[in-house]
Design an enzyme around this catalytic site. Structure first.
Site, PDB file in Angstrom:
ATOM      1  N   ASP A  98       0.843  -1.203   0.000  1.00  0.00           N
ATOM      2  CA  ASP A  98       0.000   0.000   0.000  1.00  0.00           C
ATOM      3  C   ASP A  98       0.875   1.249   0.000  1.00  0.00           C
ATOM      4  OD1 ASP A  98      -2.025  -1.744   0.178  1.00  0.00           O
ATOM      5  OD2 ASP A  98      -2.721  -1.133   2.191  1.00  0.00           O
TER       6      ASP A  98
ATOM      7  N   GLU B 196       3.878   1.681  -1.241  1.00  0.00           N
ATOM      8  CA  GLU B 196       4.453   1.988  -2.552  1.00  0.00           C
ATOM      9  C   GLU B 196       3.398   2.631  -3.457  1.00  0.00           C
ATOM     10  OE1 GLU B 196       7.195  -0.099  -5.981  1.00  0.00           O
ATOM     11  OE2 GLU B 196       6.743  -1.196  -4.157  1.00  0.00           O
TER      12      GLU B 196
ATOM     13  N   ASP C  39       0.828   4.403  -2.470  1.00  0.00           N
ATOM     14  CA  ASP C  39       0.596   5.778  -1.994  1.00  0.00           C
ATOM     15  C   ASP C  39       1.690   6.732  -2.441  1.00  0.00           C
ATOM     16  OD1 ASP C  39      -1.739   5.143  -0.821  1.00  0.00           O
ATOM     17  OD2 ASP C  39      -0.917   4.862   1.201  1.00  0.00           O
TER      18      ASP C  39
ATOM     19  N   SER D   9     -35.504  -3.904 -14.736  1.00  0.00           N
ATOM     20  CA  SER D   9     -35.335  -4.658 -13.507  1.00  0.00           C
ATOM     21  C   SER D   9     -35.584  -6.140 -13.817  1.00  0.00           C
ATOM     22  CB  SER D   9     -36.339  -4.119 -12.498  1.00  0.00           C
ATOM     23  OG  SER D   9     -36.134  -4.737 -11.284  1.00  0.00           O
ATOM     24  N   LEU D  10     -35.700  -6.962 -12.815  1.00  0.00           N
ATOM     25  CA  LEU D  10     -35.919  -8.395 -13.058  1.00  0.00           C
ATOM     26  C   LEU D  10     -37.150  -8.888 -12.309  1.00  0.00           C
ATOM     27  CD1 LEU D  10     -32.264  -9.687 -12.562  1.00  0.00           C
ATOM     28  CD2 LEU D  10     -33.484  -9.532 -14.729  1.00  0.00           C
TER      29      LEU D  10
ATOM     30  N   GLU E  64     -25.688 -16.211 -12.542  1.00  0.00           N
ATOM     31  CA  GLU E  64     -24.775 -15.267 -11.876  1.00  0.00           C
ATOM     32  C   GLU E  64     -25.265 -14.969 -10.456  1.00  0.00           C
ATOM     33  OE1 GLU E  64     -24.933 -11.779 -14.346  1.00  0.00           O
ATOM     34  OE2 GLU E  64     -24.530 -12.910 -16.169  1.00  0.00           O
TER      35      GLU E  64
ATOM     36  N   LYS F 111     -26.621 -12.762  -7.573  1.00  0.00           N
ATOM     37  CA  LYS F 111     -27.347 -11.491  -7.592  1.00  0.00           C
ATOM     38  C   LYS F 111     -26.779 -10.609  -6.487  1.00  0.00           C
ATOM     39  CE  LYS F 111     -32.003  -9.532  -7.544  1.00  0.00           C
ATOM     40  NZ  LYS F 111     -31.638  -8.407  -6.756  1.00  0.00           N
TER      41      LYS F 111
ATOM     42  N   ASP G  87     -26.172  -7.722  -3.999  1.00  0.00           N
ATOM     43  CA  ASP G  87     -27.108  -6.860  -3.286  1.00  0.00           C
ATOM     44  C   ASP G  87     -26.535  -5.452  -3.171  1.00  0.00           C
ATOM     45  OD1 ASP G  87     -29.331  -6.117  -1.962  1.00  0.00           O
ATOM     46  OD2 ASP G  87     -28.869  -7.161  -0.095  1.00  0.00           O
TER      47      ASP G  87
ATOM     48  N   ARG H   2     -29.698   3.980 -11.494  1.00  0.00           N
ATOM     49  CA  ARG H   2     -30.818   3.533 -12.309  1.00  0.00           C
ATOM     50  C   ARG H   2     -32.003   4.498 -12.258  1.00  0.00           C
ATOM     51  NH1 ARG H   2     -35.090  -0.463 -13.148  1.00  0.00           N
ATOM     52  NH2 ARG H   2     -35.922  -0.149 -11.098  1.00  0.00           N
TER      53      ARG H   2
ATOM     54  N   GLU I 292     -23.307  -3.730 -10.845  1.00  0.00           N
ATOM     55  CA  GLU I 292     -23.805  -3.446  -9.503  1.00  0.00           C
ATOM     56  C   GLU I 292     -22.702  -2.846  -8.648  1.00  0.00           C
ATOM     57  OE1 GLU I 292     -26.892  -4.217  -9.527  1.00  0.00           O
ATOM     58  OE2 GLU I 292     -27.579  -4.394  -7.459  1.00  0.00           O
TER      59      GLU I 292
ATOM     60  N   TYR J  38     -19.233  -4.865  -9.576  1.00  0.00           N
ATOM     61  CA  TYR J  38     -19.174  -6.045 -10.432  1.00  0.00           C
ATOM     62  C   TYR J  38     -20.005  -5.737 -11.672  1.00  0.00           C
ATOM     63  CZ  TYR J  38     -17.152  -9.229  -6.919  1.00  0.00           C
ATOM     64  OH  TYR J  38     -16.330  -9.855  -6.026  1.00  0.00           O
TER      65      TYR J  38
ATOM     66  N   LYS K  92     -30.061 -16.041 -16.719  1.00  0.00           N
ATOM     67  CA  LYS K  92     -30.298 -15.373 -18.002  1.00  0.00           C
ATOM     68  C   LYS K  92     -30.172 -16.379 -19.130  1.00  0.00           C
ATOM     69  CE  LYS K  92     -28.077 -11.251 -16.139  1.00  0.00           C
ATOM     70  NZ  LYS K  92     -26.864 -10.433 -16.037  1.00  0.00           N
TER      71      LYS K  92
ATOM     72  N   LYS L 149     -34.759 -15.272  -5.619  1.00  0.00           N
ATOM     73  CA  LYS L 149     -34.460 -14.578  -4.353  1.00  0.00           C
ATOM     74  C   LYS L 149     -34.371 -15.577  -3.204  1.00  0.00           C
ATOM     75  CE  LYS L 149     -34.862 -10.326  -3.882  1.00  0.00           C
ATOM     76  NZ  LYS L 149     -35.731  -9.282  -4.363  1.00  0.00           N
TER      77      LYS L 149
ATOM     78  N   CYS M  53     -45.567   0.057  34.712  1.00  0.00           N
ATOM     79  CA  CYS M  53     -44.623   0.707  33.790  1.00  0.00           C
ATOM     80  C   CYS M  53     -43.196   0.582  34.333  1.00  0.00           C
ATOM     81  CB  CYS M  53     -45.001   2.170  33.619  1.00  0.00           C
ATOM     82  SG  CYS M  53     -43.758   3.094  32.703  1.00  0.00           S
TER      83      CYS M  53
ATOM     84  N   CYS N   8     -42.193   4.526  35.304  1.00  0.00           N
ATOM     85  CA  CYS N   8     -42.828   5.338  36.341  1.00  0.00           C
ATOM     86  C   CYS N   8     -43.642   4.515  37.338  1.00  0.00           C
ATOM     87  CB  CYS N   8     -43.717   6.403  35.709  1.00  0.00           C
ATOM     88  SG  CYS N   8     -45.213   5.725  34.993  1.00  0.00           S
TER      89      CYS N   8
ATOM     90  N   CYS O  98     -48.603   2.459  29.092  1.00  0.00           N
ATOM     91  CA  CYS O  98     -48.511   3.271  30.296  1.00  0.00           C
ATOM     92  C   CYS O  98     -49.361   4.496  29.980  1.00  0.00           C
ATOM     93  CB  CYS O  98     -47.062   3.693  30.561  1.00  0.00           C
ATOM     94  SG  CYS O  98     -46.974   4.912  31.870  1.00  0.00           S
TER      95      CYS O  98
ATOM     96  N   CYS P 278     -45.345  10.367  32.338  1.00  0.00           N
ATOM     97  CA  CYS P 278     -44.306   9.348  32.529  1.00  0.00           C
ATOM     98  C   CYS P 278     -43.025   9.860  31.860  1.00  0.00           C
ATOM     99  CB  CYS P 278     -44.748   8.028  31.894  1.00  0.00           C
ATOM    100  SG  CYS P 278     -43.424   6.814  31.854  1.00  0.00           S
TER     101      CYS P 278
HETATM  102  S1  IVH Z   1     -29.198  -8.169 -14.911  1.00  0.00           S
HETATM  103  C1  IVH Z   1     -32.170  -6.464 -17.837  1.00  0.00           C
HETATM  104  N1  IVH Z   1     -27.439  -9.370 -13.349  1.00  0.00           N
HETATM  105  O1  IVH Z   1     -30.763  -6.966  -9.476  1.00  0.00           O
HETATM  106  C2  IVH Z   1     -31.413  -7.135 -16.778  1.00  0.00           C
HETATM  107  N2  IVH Z   1     -28.895  -7.755 -12.366  1.00  0.00           N
HETATM  108  O2  IVH Z   1     -33.647  -7.255  -9.014  1.00  0.00           O
HETATM  109  C3  IVH Z   1     -30.800  -6.211 -15.819  1.00  0.00           C
HETATM  110  N3  IVH Z   1     -28.486  -7.342  -9.998  1.00  0.00           N
HETATM  111  O3  IVH Z   1     -31.762  -4.112 -11.277  1.00  0.00           O
HETATM  112  C4  IVH Z   1     -30.234  -6.803 -14.626  1.00  0.00           C
HETATM  113  N4  IVH Z   1     -26.817  -8.749  -9.764  1.00  0.00           N
HETATM  114  O4  IVH Z   1     -29.522  -4.016  -9.962  1.00  0.00           O
HETATM  115  C5  IVH Z   1     -28.439  -8.468 -13.445  1.00  0.00           C
HETATM  116  N5  IVH Z   1     -25.824 -10.458 -12.109  1.00  0.00           N
HETATM  117  C6  IVH Z   1     -26.808  -9.570 -12.187  1.00  0.00           C
HETATM  118  C7  IVH Z   1     -27.220  -8.826 -11.055  1.00  0.00           C
HETATM  119  C8  IVH Z   1     -28.287  -7.928 -11.205  1.00  0.00           C
HETATM  120  C9  IVH Z   1     -27.577  -7.857  -9.158  1.00  0.00           C
HETATM  121  C10 IVH Z   1     -29.517  -6.345  -9.625  1.00  0.00           C
HETATM  122  C11 IVH Z   1     -29.720  -5.236 -10.633  1.00  0.00           C
HETATM  123  C12 IVH Z   1     -31.164  -5.348 -11.038  1.00  0.00           C
HETATM  124  C13 IVH Z   1     -31.755  -6.043  -9.857  1.00  0.00           C
HETATM  125  C14 IVH Z   1     -33.059  -6.753 -10.169  1.00  0.00           C
END
Ligand code: IVH
Length: 660
Positions: A32, A34, A36, A81-82, A113, A115, A117, A136, A170, A219, A285, A309, A403, A406, A421, A426
């Site tokens: 670290d 080096e 810096d 979204s998914l 993949e 997911k 968080d 987003r 993400e 990622y 996917k 999920k 309580c 009091c 209470c 109180c």
């Molecule tokens: S693909 C059209 N891949 O999960 C597809 N999403 O609940 C777009 N997320 O909005 C998303 N890991 O923010 C994709 N490997 C992954 C992910 C991922 C996390 C999030 C992402 C998305 C949300 C949906």
């Protein structure tokens, strides 16, 4: 000059290589120190020769200057979204639907993949340089967080690929970093509930220097318009991202058919707690992009992908004892004292047990091993005991009848399981009563934050509501106490207290904290009785006759005005000049906003409570704290907030313009 430029290029190349090795490959090759020293050399040279400073220099990660508000950003392609699945059977249904759409029974190849968080991010590269980063938002419009994104070391500021390209993924915090951030926040209430909130809070900072300190990671997993770059499968996208030095989640797998997918899901489920990064599920996917158009999209998500999920994490720990606390309304809360245990990235030593009936119904005993989980909030819940692990000396719990603060007798209200209470003086209720009185929906005393009230309380300056109106006489005392309250701030506070004397009657009725009286009921009562004295005199029969006032509410009002302390408080409020009569207003009845229900989110050029006050006076608008289907409008200037997302989901009209 050429020589200097060469030296700068060399330093930049070295730093980029080291960042990649450290943040993406997890395999540092230098110390670290080096790193810096080299970074400092680069900054020194760039300071001396500012004309040679480039936007993609590693020095730019340190964070530029703070902006006053995050700018909006219009996405080039919608960020979708998914859809969610929660069981293997739902995954099989997803697979069947895909086979139907494609018109083939052959095994589908899926890319599976983790997911992550965190929160999704769109990065734009032009001529190989990172030019923007945006959240987003609602999928169409997000927030421009370019300066903040540039501080994230796993995001390359510059790539070899020279065509314009967008990369999505993400942004998240490792579990360790999440814990570190929360550990540094002293105020329990301000701690982040989960790594996702913490990541979002860290990224959506106005000052990139704060983001820089939070150590976020990204990622990547998606390239919109992939085909344009010759990428035909999701696995090609992943390879391309890796080749261009983007950080990609470990453990991405290609599966043949849904049964293989289900096995991989099981494997992620069993190891999810041991990972360094937070995941809340698995994303599946269809690997082949040629199939995507045939499978299609809904307005919100693609039908060729789904998010599996995980069920909430449940952990076991010992119940060492039970503590009772008293809330502002006098309700007794039961809190489990637990042997500290790690759950979803934070160490848990307390959880809610709801009430005495819950403890009895679940037969929860002191000494039991109990199962706990987080339901979205920071405070977890106790599910119940693990009877198999019950020790012989486990003790049945005897709930209090008085309580804990009091000593007054606790009471239950008809039909409710909670104990209360009912002593309004109180001490446990004291501070919370004042906080409620000053609240935006009540007397709206601007500048009187909970923090300041706590300081006043601890220093015996404000011990009850009436003391607020004598603050003006205590200026010297307050300023001398070193409470970090400055002259100007104090004057503003006193002004707000004075303004509150003109608050309308409903605000006062609500502010008094009568049990069961919400802001809406307070309005109904104010309009019906016109003065506080009339309300105080109202008999039970008259109250229950009012639409929207049931027996419980009526009883609560009658009880409140029977208590001598409450009557005294009202007398004193009148003496200091607080309005206790309905102020009739002329509203703009032709406005589409007249008497409509509103929620407000985000920050505006004037404080939110001022907007609310104006809207109430002009349109008789009603404001609520959370979005539901009965709300008419959301006034928004924060497109990442859960309120905004919920309003979008429910199709509630969103106002982004100044209508006040
Ligand atoms: S693909 C059209 N891949 O999960 C597809 N999403 O609940 C777009 N997320 O909005 C998303 N890991 O923010 C994709 N490997 C992954 C992910 C991922 C996390 C999030 C992402 C998305 C949300 C949906």
């Amino acid at each position: 000059m050429d020589q200097i430029k060469q030296r700068l290029d060399k330093l930049k190349t070295l730093l980029r290589k080291w960042e990649y090795e450290y943040y993406v490959l997890n395999n540092p090759t230098v110390s670290d120190e080096e790193y810096d020293i080299t970074l400092r050399q680069l900054i020194e040279l760039e300071t001396k020769y500012p004309e040679l400073l480039t936007a993609d220099s590693p020095s730019q990660r340190v964070g530029g200057t703070a902006s006053t508000k995050l700018k909006k950003y219009q996405h080039k392609t919608k960020m979708m979204s998914l859809a969610n699945a929660f069981s293997a059977d739902e995954m099989r249904k997803f697979d069947n639907d895909i086979k139907k759409a494609i018109g083939s029974n052959a095994d589908i190849i899926y890319c599976v993949e983790p997911k992550i968080d965190g929160l999704s991010m769109s990065l734009i590269y032009q001529d190989g340089k990172l030019v923007s980063g945006a959240t987003r938002g609602d999928g169409l419009i997000g927030e421009d967080v370019t300066a903040n994104v540039k501080t994230i070391k796993s995001i390359p500021l510059q790539i070899d690929f020279q065509d314009d390209i967008e990369v999505r993924g993400e942004i998240f915090l490792t579990k360790k970093n999440f814990e570190k951030i929360n550990a540094a926040i002293e105020d329990e209430e301000k701690k982040f509930a989960n790594p996702r909130n913490a990541a979002s809070g860290s990224l959506r900072q106005l000052d990139p220097k704060i983001t820089a300190k939070r150590n976020l990671t990204m990622y990547c997993y998606q390239i919109p318009n992939e085909k344009q770059y010759g990428l035909l499968k999701q696995s090609d996208v992943i390879d391309f991202l890796k080749k261009n030095k983007f950080n990609v989640a470990p453990g991405i797998e290609i599966c043949n058919g849904i049964e293989e997918v289900i096995k991989v899901i099981e494997s992620w489920t069993s190891k999810r707690n041991d990972l360094e990064f937070p995941i809340d599920g698995v994303v599946i996917k269809v690997n082949n992009f040629a199939d995507h158009n045939r499978i299609g999209y809904t307005s919100k998500f693609p039908k060729w992908a789904i998010a599996y999920k995980f069920p909430p994490n449940v952990v076991e720990t010992k119940l060492e004892g039970i503590t009772t606390t008293v809330g502002r309304t006098g309700r007794i809360n039961y809190v489990a004292n637990l042997t500290p245990v790690l759950l979803d990235g934070s160490t848990i030593s307390a959880a809610t047990l709801h009430n005495a009936e819950y403890i009895a119904a679940k037969d929860i005993r002191i000494g039991d091993t109990v199962r706990i989980f987080k339901a979205g909030e920071i405070i977890p819940k106790v599910i119940g005991p693990n009877i198999d692990k019950r020790p012989k000396d486990a003790k049945a719990y005897v709930p209090p009848t008085t309580c804990p603060i009091c000593g007054s007798k606790l009471e239950k209200v008809d039909g409710e399981v909670d104990q209360y209470c009912v002593n309004i003086v109180c001490p446990a209720r004291g501070l919370l009563n004042i906080v409620h009185f000053a609240d935006r929906d009540a007397m709206n005393i601007d500048g009187l934050s909970n923090k300041i009230l706590e300081k006043f309380w601890d220093n015996n300056i404000v011990k009850n509501i009436i003391d607020l109106y004598y603050l003006k006489d205590k200026k010297q005392e307050i300023l001398s106490l070193d409470l970090h309250i400055k002259d100007k701030m104090f004057d503003h506070l006193v002004k707000s207290v004075e303004t509150s004397k003109q608050a309308n009657l409903d605000k006062l009725i609500y502010g008094l904290g009568i049990r069961h009286i919400g802001a809406i009921t307070a309005k109904v009562l104010a309009e019906r009785f016109k003065t506080l004295d009339e309300l105080a005199k109202a008999p039970m029969e008259e109250l229950v006759a009012i639409k929207d006032v049931g027996e419980t509410v009526a009883q609560s009002i009658v009880d409140f005005f029977k208590v001598e302390n409450n009557i005294n408080l009202i007398k004193k409020l009148k003496e200091v000049g607080v309005n206790t009569k309905l102020i009739e207003r002329k509203y703009d009845t032709s406005s589409p906003y007249y008497q409509k229900k509103f929620v407000i989110t985000g920050s505006f050029e004037i404080p939110r409570n001022e907007i609310i006050k104006i809207m109430e006076e002009k349109f008789d608008a009603k404001f609520f704290g959370s979005v539901n289907k009965d709300i008419d409008y959301l006034i928004a200037n924060d497109f990442e907030s859960s309120k905004y997302k919920k309003a979008k989901e429910l199709g509630i009209k969103i106002i982004t313009e100044k209508i006040w």
